[in-house]
Design a protein around this motif. Sequence first.
Motif, short mmCIF file in Angstrom:
data_model
loop_
_atom_site.label_atom_id
_atom_site.label_comp_id
_atom_site.label_asym_id
_atom_site.label_seq_id
_atom_site.Cartn_x
_atom_site.Cartn_y
_atom_site.Cartn_z
N ARG A 1 -2.80 4.66 1.63
CA ARG A 1 -2.91 4.60 3.09
C ARG A 1 -3.64 5.84 3.63
NH1 ARG A 1 2.39 4.11 4.60
NH2 ARG A 1 2.52 6.30 5.16
N HIS A 2 -3.30 6.98 3.04
CA HIS A 2 -3.93 8.24 3.43
C HIS A 2 -5.44 8.18 3.17
CE1 HIS A 2 -2.86 12.25 4.77
NE2 HIS A 2 -3.80 12.75 3.99
N LEU A 3 -5.79 7.67 1.99
CA LEU A 3 -7.21 7.56 1.63
C LEU A 3 -7.95 6.62 2.56
CD1 LEU A 3 -7.28 7.50 -2.29
CD2 LEU A 3 -8.42 9.14 -0.78
N LEU A 4 -7.28 5.51 2.89
CA LEU A 4 -7.89 4.53 3.80
C LEU A 4 -8.16 5.17 5.17
CD1 LEU A 4 -8.72 1.54 4.37
CD2 LEU A 4 -6.40 1.21 5.24
N HIS A 5 -7.20 5.94 5.65
CA HIS A 5 -7.37 6.61 6.95
C HIS A 5 -8.56 7.57 6.90
CE1 HIS A 5 -2.94 5.94 8.40
NE2 HIS A 5 -3.56 4.82 8.07
N TYR A 6 -8.65 8.32 5.81
CA TYR A 6 -9.76 9.27 5.70
C TYR A 6 -11.10 8.55 5.56
CZ TYR A 6 -7.82 13.90 5.97
OH TYR A 6 -7.27 15.06 6.46
N LEU A 7 -11.07 7.41 4.88
CA LEU A 7 -12.30 6.62 4.73
C LEU A 7 -12.79 6.16 6.11
CD1 LEU A 7 -14.16 5.40 2.50
CD2 LEU A 7 -12.86 3.28 2.77
N ILE A 8 -11.85 5.71 6.94
CA ILE A 8 -12.20 5.29 8.30
C ILE A 8 -12.79 6.46 9.08
CG2 ILE A 8 -11.22 4.53 10.53
CD1 ILE A 8 -9.16 2.89 8.83
N LEU A 9 -12.17 7.64 8.93
CA LEU A 9 -12.66 8.83 9.64
C LEU A 9 -14.08 9.19 9.19
CD1 LEU A 9 -12.19 11.32 11.50
CD2 LEU A 9 -11.38 12.53 9.48
N VAL A 10 -14.29 9.26 7.88
CA VAL A 10 -15.60 9.68 7.35
C VAL A 10 -16.68 8.66 7.75
CG1 VAL A 10 -16.92 10.08 5.24
CG2 VAL A 10 -14.66 11.08 5.50
N LEU A 11 -16.36 7.37 7.60
CA LEU A 11 -17.34 6.34 7.98
C LEU A 11 -17.66 6.41 9.48
CD1 LEU A 11 -16.24 3.22 5.89
CD2 LEU A 11 -18.24 4.68 5.54
N MET B 1 0.85 -1.20 0.00
CA MET B 1 0.00 0.00 0.00
C MET B 1 0.88 1.25 0.00
SD MET B 1 -2.92 1.12 2.77
CE MET B 1 -4.06 -0.21 2.49
N ASN B 2 0.70 2.10 -1.02
CA ASN B 2 1.53 3.31 -1.03
C ASN B 2 0.95 4.40 -0.12
OD1 ASN B 2 -0.51 4.71 -2.40
ND2 ASN B 2 0.27 4.02 -4.40
N ASP B 3 1.69 5.51 -0.02
CA ASP B 3 1.29 6.58 0.91
C ASP B 3 -0.10 7.12 0.62
OD1 ASP B 3 3.65 6.28 2.14
OD2 ASP B 3 4.56 8.17 1.45
N LYS B 4 -0.37 7.30 -0.68
CA LYS B 4 -1.66 7.90 -1.06
C LYS B 4 -2.82 6.97 -0.68
CE LYS B 4 -3.84 10.37 -4.85
NZ LYS B 4 -3.82 10.64 -6.29
N MET C 1 -3.28 8.51 15.92
CA MET C 1 -2.79 7.28 15.26
C MET C 1 -2.39 7.55 13.81
SD MET C 1 -4.81 4.03 16.73
CE MET C 1 -6.47 4.58 16.87
N HIS C 2 -3.20 8.36 13.14
CA HIS C 2 -2.90 8.69 11.74
C HIS C 2 -1.51 9.34 11.62
CE1 HIS C 2 -3.29 10.34 7.70
NE2 HIS C 2 -3.07 11.55 8.20
N HIS C 3 -1.26 10.32 12.50
CA HIS C 3 0.03 11.02 12.43
C HIS C 3 1.18 10.12 12.91
CE1 HIS C 3 -1.15 15.11 11.21
NE2 HIS C 3 -2.32 14.77 11.74
N ALA C 4 0.86 9.21 13.82
CA ALA C 4 1.90 8.28 14.29
C ALA C 4 2.31 7.35 13.14
CB ALA C 4 1.39 7.48 15.48
N VAL C 5 1.30 6.84 12.40
CA VAL C 5 1.59 5.95 11.27
C VAL C 5 2.39 6.69 10.20
CG1 VAL C 5 0.49 4.67 9.37
CG2 VAL C 5 -0.40 4.45 11.68
N GLU C 6 2.08 7.98 10.05
CA GLU C 6 2.77 8.79 9.03
C GLU C 6 4.12 9.33 9.54
OE1 GLU C 6 0.83 10.49 6.03
OE2 GLU C 6 -0.26 8.60 6.20
#
Lengths: 85, 292
Positions: free
Chosen positions: A6-16, A1-4, A52-57
């Motif tokens: 992973r970023h999208l996945l994180h935002y998807l979790i947030l929005v859901l 999984m590339n950065d983009k 967590m998002h910033h920790a992963v990044e």
Amino acid sequence: MNDKERHLLHYLILVLGLILFALLLIFFKHNTLIQLLVTGLCSVFYASWGIMHHAVENRLTKAIAFEYILIGGFVFLVIFTALNL
Amino acid sequence: MPAQFIYHFLPHPHKKERAKLLSHKALSVYCLAVLVLFAFFKIAPRFLPGVLGYASNINTKDLFVYANKERGKAGLNDLKINDSLSKAAQNKAKDMFANGYWAHVSPDGTEPWDFILAQNYDYSRAGENLAKNFNSSKEVVEAWYQSPSHRENLLNKNYTDVGYAVVDGVLDGYETTLVVQFFGTPRNPSYLAAVDTEPTAAQVVKNPVELPSVLNSSLPKASTVPTIDIAFLSRTFAVVFGGYLGLLLLLDIWYSKLKGIPKFTGHTFAHFAFLLLAVFGMWFALAPGKIL
């Protein structure tokens, strides 16, 4: 999984997550206690997500963690006030 | 100086930080401001009773019609207005204002059934629904309908009679309208004789002249207009403050992109989405009143 991705996945979790909490607020419209609990959980979810998002990044600092806690706390306080009037 | 002032609203391109009005310090001040506002709403009614309150336009006719409509949808019989139950409900509402409580059982232990029995209504079954701080009759019945325990009363096939009270007053310093709904089934069926000719819910709507006297006499007493309406105030606060913070966050996103400012902060878009949830909650999801 590339950065983009992973970023999208994180935002998807947030929005859901936010949509789920919004639905719970509507579903328990006439139960103040549960709405308060939902709002509290939502604020904790948001602050945890941010940290967590910033920790992963590898971008997590104390200032960033504090920022998410402040925003989460602010939203909780606003809804807490409205629910208790 | 004006160039520096603009960074209260826009991110600083050299310092690589958010607008000053979105700084940690500013966010802490906003949290404190909300706490002060909360304290004000809790303390002010003690010194200025009746100034803060809940505007309402509730009447017993609409409560009666909406409640029977819900029963009709469930295939149940219409409830009939009973003068004794309505009088008992009036006394219960007045007792709550007089003794400053909001509960099924009063601080001295008086139960709802005591009010009903005091009116010589000899029941085999009885129930009570309460509501306060609502704006309209429809909202009250909807709230009862959506709560399982209140719906159980509303849609109980064993009840035949109902009594309503809609009473304005000051409770805990807040100007409000209390709604009391008493359900009952008389032990002796002959008790129903007096209300056998009651109109159906639909007839009540079409021909208000035929309303039971209890309903008509309550109509003029069913509206409050406090100096400051809390429901309106909290919604206005949600829009104004949410709009203010939302605008600052959008400016942050736009200006950072325009000037290519790489800030080492949390994600502005995430904050914006979370704030939207708060405004949504304040506007749509928070119930207009309380039921018990």
